[in-house]
Write a protein that holds these residues in place. Structure first.
Motif, PDB file in Angstrom:
ATOM      1  N   ASP A  27       0.836  -1.196   0.000  1.00 18.26           N
ATOM      2  CA  ASP A  27       0.000   0.000   0.000  1.00 18.26           C
ATOM      3  C   ASP A  27       0.873   1.248   0.000  1.00 18.26           C
ATOM      4  OD1 ASP A  27       0.501  -1.204   2.644  1.00 18.26           O
ATOM      5  OD2 ASP A  27      -0.393   0.649   3.408  1.00 18.26           O
ATOM      6  N   LYS A  28       0.594   2.145  -0.936  1.00 18.22           N
ATOM      7  CA  LYS A  28       1.501   3.268  -1.193  1.00 18.22           C
ATOM      8  C   LYS A  28       1.481   4.304  -0.063  1.00 18.22           C
ATOM      9  CE  LYS A  28       1.808   0.845  -4.762  1.00 18.22           C
ATOM     10  NZ  LYS A  28       2.728  -0.292  -4.700  1.00 18.22           N
ATOM     11  N   GLY A  29       0.365   4.436   0.631  1.00 15.44           N
ATOM     12  CA  GLY A  29       0.282   5.409   1.710  1.00 15.44           C
ATOM     13  C   GLY A  29       1.260   5.152   2.831  1.00 15.44           C
ATOM     14  N   ASN A  30       1.676   3.896   2.987  1.00 15.88           N
ATOM     15  CA  ASN A  30       2.629   3.528   4.045  1.00 15.88           C
ATOM     16  C   ASN A  30       4.054   3.377   3.537  1.00 15.88           C
ATOM     17  OD1 ASN A  30       1.194   3.410   6.532  1.00 15.88           O
ATOM     18  ND2 ASN A  30       0.177   1.534   5.831  1.00 15.88           N
ATOM     19  N   TYR A  31       4.325   3.753   2.300  1.00 16.85           N
ATOM     20  CA  TYR A  31       5.659   3.565   1.745  1.00 16.85           C
ATOM     21  C   TYR A  31       6.743   4.262   2.570  1.00 16.85           C
ATOM     22  CZ  TYR A  31       5.444   0.957  -2.681  1.00 16.85           C
ATOM     23  OH  TYR A  31       5.371  -0.037  -3.635  1.00 16.85           O
ATOM     24  N   GLY A  32       6.450   5.438   3.074  1.00 20.42           N
ATOM     25  CA  GLY A  32       7.435   6.147   3.891  1.00 20.42           C
ATOM     26  C   GLY A  32       7.806   5.352   5.133  1.00 20.42           C
ATOM     27  N   ALA A  33       6.798   4.785   5.789  1.00 15.93           N
ATOM     28  CA  ALA A  33       7.048   3.974   6.986  1.00 15.93           C
ATOM     29  C   ALA A  33       7.769   2.679   6.629  1.00 15.93           C
ATOM     30  CB  ALA A  33       5.731   3.671   7.693  1.00 15.93           C
ATOM     31  N   TYR A  34       7.382   2.065   5.517  1.00 15.71           N
ATOM     32  CA  TYR A  34       8.066   0.838   5.089  1.00 15.71           C
ATOM     33  C   TYR A  34       9.536   1.122   4.770  1.00 15.71           C
ATOM     34  CZ  TYR A  34       3.360  -1.137   4.446  1.00 15.71           C
ATOM     35  OH  TYR A  34       2.077  -1.580   4.634  1.00 15.71           O
TER      36      TYR A  34
END
Length: 241
Positions: free
Chosen positions: A165-172
């Motif tokens: 999911d792209k919205g969590n890319y920063g956290a990933y």
């Protein structure tokens, strides 16, 4: 994973801000026939990978577009072999196509820990993991990926692939850096997002999140980085010492 996206009008940075020298001229437009040629002569998917791709298209309906591109899977396998990786991490299993490419490339005794929220998708791939004889190299973790990542040992992976999911890319991204050993490799899919990251009119949540990640990585001295027009856009980051 690439799915349909909707754009709304709003200003943002574009390619127009780059000089002609920065843009470069030595590129080719990747038409459908050229892409078909490239995958035909430039990738070597195993029988199990070919079968899993076909089954994904059959079993998942319109969602099949979430599967990694053949050249993305090929690049993943190549990088595993190039780096000698033994422990790989994947965020976003879907039907396990990229998972299988990773597992096939790993040496005996290697493992890929793969995170997936939906067990139904992973069930599609499991028979093909067994068919390829690499099911014992795949450690499927079901549930929230961030919770799974939080429970893994820091600096314990050689390579990580993010396609979720792209919205969590920063956290990933941040968690993946912590989980990679110094010199480890991080590969992130969909960073061009069907070209929408460079489109002034696109301000949907996923596009904005990807633009923010791309900008953050560009300025991050913790990694060496290159962005490639592979699949839907691929960023490679090497964690510095």
């Amino acid at each position: 994973m690439l799915m349909g996206k909707v754009c709304e009008a709003a200003p943002c940075a574009t390619m127009a801000s780059l000089s002609l020298a920065d843009r470069g001229l030595n590129h080719v437009e990747l038409t459908h026939p050229l892409h078909a040629y490239m995958t035909a002569v430039g990738t070597r998917p195993s029988p199990a990978l070919r079968a899993l791709r076909a089954e994904t298209i059959r079993a998942t309906g319109r969602m099949w577009g979430m599967i990694s591109a053949p050249e993305t899977a090929g690049l993943l396998a190549f990088l595993v072999q190039l780096t000698g990786a033994e422990r790989a991490l994947e965020v976003g299993t879907f039907t396990g196509y990229a998972t299988l490419a990773l597992a096939e490339a790993l040496p005996a005794g290697g493992v890929v820990v793969t995170c997936e929220a939906d067990e139904n998708w992973a069930r599609v791939g499991a028979p093909f993991w067994a068919q390829a004889g690499v099911a014992d190299r795949i450690d499927l973790r079901l549930g929230d990926a961030l919770a799974t990542l939080a429970g893994l040992e820091p600096a314990s992976f050689d390579l990580c692939f993010v396609d979720a999911d792209k919205g969590n890319y920063g956290a990933y991204y941040e968690r993946a850096l912590a989980l990679l050993r110094p010199g480890g490799l991080l590969m992130i899919d969909n960073v061009l997002w069907n070209g929408q990251v460079a489109d002034d009119q696109c301000v949907d949540e996923d596009t904005v999140a990807l633009r923010a990640l791309n900008a953050a990585i560009h300025g991050d001295d913790r990694v060496s980085v290159v962005m490639l027009p592979v699949g839907d856009g691929t960023t490679l980051c090497r964690k510095r010492q």
